[in-house]
Design a protein around this motif. Sequence first.
Motif, PDB file in Angstrom:
ATOM      1  N   ASN A 555       0.842  -1.201   0.000  1.00  0.00           N
ATOM      2  CA  ASN A 555       0.000   0.000   0.000  1.00  0.00           C
ATOM      3  C   ASN A 555       0.877   1.250   0.000  1.00  0.00           C
ATOM      4  O   ASN A 555       1.051   1.916   1.019  1.00  0.00           O
ATOM      5  N   HIS A 588      -4.744   0.002  -1.765  1.00  0.00           N
ATOM      6  CA  HIS A 588      -4.935   1.415  -1.450  1.00  0.00           C
ATOM      7  C   HIS A 588      -6.093   1.549  -0.469  1.00  0.00           C
ATOM      8  O   HIS A 588      -6.861   0.602  -0.256  1.00  0.00           O
ATOM      9  N   THR A 604      -6.135   1.142  -7.947  1.00  0.00           N
ATOM     10  CA  THR A 604      -5.014   1.273  -7.007  1.00  0.00           C
ATOM     11  C   THR A 604      -3.905   2.141  -7.596  1.00  0.00           C
ATOM     12  O   THR A 604      -3.362   3.027  -6.925  1.00  0.00           O
TER      13      THR A 604
END
Length: 673
Positions: A555, A588, A604
């Motif tokens: 992430n 994300h 994402t």
Amino acid sequence: MINYRYSRWDGTQNPFNFDEDDIMEALSDDIMAHGDVNRALRNLFRQGMPDDQGQRVDGLRQLRERLQQQKQQQLERYNLESLMDDIQEQLQDVIDTERKGIEDRLRDAREQLEHAGDDSEFLQAPMKILEGRAQQATEKLDNLPESSAGQIKELSNHEFMDPEAQKKFQELLDSLKQQMMQNFFQGMKDAIQSMSPEEMQRMQEMIQALNQMLNDRAMGDDPDFEGFMEQYGQFFDPKRPSSLDELIEMLQQQMASMQSLMDSMSSDMRSELEQMMQSSMDSSMMQDLSELASMMYDMFPFDDMANEYPFMGDESLTLDQAMELMGQLQSMDQLDQQIQSVMRNGDIEDIDLDQVEEHLGEDARRQMEQMQELIQQLEEAGYLKRKGDNLELTARGMRKLAQQALRELFSELKKDRIGSHEVFYRGDGGEQTGETKPYEFGDPFDVNLHRTLFNSVLRNGPKVPIELNAEDFEINRTEHLSQTATVLLLDQSRSMGMFGSWGSAKKVAMAMYWLIHSQFPRDYFYLVGFSDYGMEIDEQDLPELTWNAWVSGTNMQHALVLARKLLSRQKVATKQIIMITDGEPTAHLEGGHVYFAYPPSYRTLEETLKEVKRCTQEGITINTFMLESNYYLMDFVDKMTRLNKGRAFYTNPNELGKYVMVDYLRNRRKRIA
């Protein structure tokens, strides 16, 4: 010429010494890779390390290998099947002695009869009795069973005609009794041979009292151990047990040795030995011993202590030697189990140093003593502290690891073609570069005397006094070190650990932490780790930081959000993000929840690039160090660098530190003179 003096080792010198800093250096790579001091210590105990004189101190793995070699040598040396040969030889000697004794008595009697003269008539009757008895004895010897156990049983009821044969047979029986009793009581080995019938009766009373104590324990009562030892303690000399539990442990070990011996024999041989020992004891004693063995096994099983040993050698063994050998092999097995346990749990104090010395020698004991003192050394040096049952790094220990990481990276820089790290000297105008320039009005007056005098001599020639003009002056060129705020984004995703990149990345983080705190104390440094989520990491937690083995996701978006917020707190000219990763963004945040997809979803990538754009708008430079070269990662980083104008580097874990440190140092400096 160098002279050396040697002296005999007297037991007081310690040839193996560890330096605390060397110990920390030996632990550092493991701590970097796994973030666990206790695991690093376990691995150090397994592998060993060099001492301060460069000698290798064996670890538990080498110790165990040597122990297994010792055990294998014993198994390859002896032939357990020969054990009965010794008993059979003794029995044959008894039989041969008895036969010869019978023949000698008959010969002597006949000679006496021949020379008796007038008295020969009176000797005829005794002679016939003697011949009849000799015939019966000879027939019994001729008809003895083939097995040793059967021969012992028959000879036990035999009326010997030869005193020497009877003595030899009694010695054999005493030896078998000795082995039978040694099955239970180690200290009685030498005493049984000289026991009178009264003493044997007293020993049987001791066994009965011991059975009663065990029965009391089984019923939940409190046995009178002190009274028992006061009455029968001499049977256990010289190693008297101090408690019933200690006595039970002694019995377990002895019975396990005998069981190991039995298990290592063939079934026929085992059966014959059991019958032989039973034949050597009277029935009441056998009953008491059987009761003791049964209660011991029911209350305190020793199956895990008794092992079958595959003997493969040629050298013969007596029963006594076999029992002693079983004790040695079992002691080796116990030490081996201790070593394996310590290799798992790290409790090196559990190693029995006496057993180490017994089987592996004095040097091995001294090495283990040093290993056992290692943790205490680190605690006394202030590098480790205890927290419950575990050990953890102190602030000083954390600084030591960071210093070592920085020193290691700079030592690599000096060897590498990328360039060496400049040494910084503080001055009024900033940091000297080693270069000079002609003095101009307004420059800091940091005169380089060597270049200034050289210019005068070059202009006027070599004469004294030296005359200086304004154009002769040169000053040291310096660099201004601008105040910088840096966030290091450290990828903690599963792949970083699985493919061996995590240790190198963490070492860079430790080195940067110490570089900034020691050389650039006015700079700001933050650390953010990210896998499925991003998380700010306190510098003090850095040594124990590790990769996320159980959660999927990289992430970057959340990590960039956190980095941007941290940098927004500081009013400095230079703000930068250094990101170390081995994978493209695969997760994300939306509405506080993580969305994961692999291959990366368009959503994402879009959300991550939005955050890159926000960083760019706030004047934050993002420099990325890629530890992989897959298409998705390189394509994403290419888009990110176009958007942010930062730099991207592809490197491998071994080169990572050099690239990051050189880039950081070069890009925080600018010339001011």
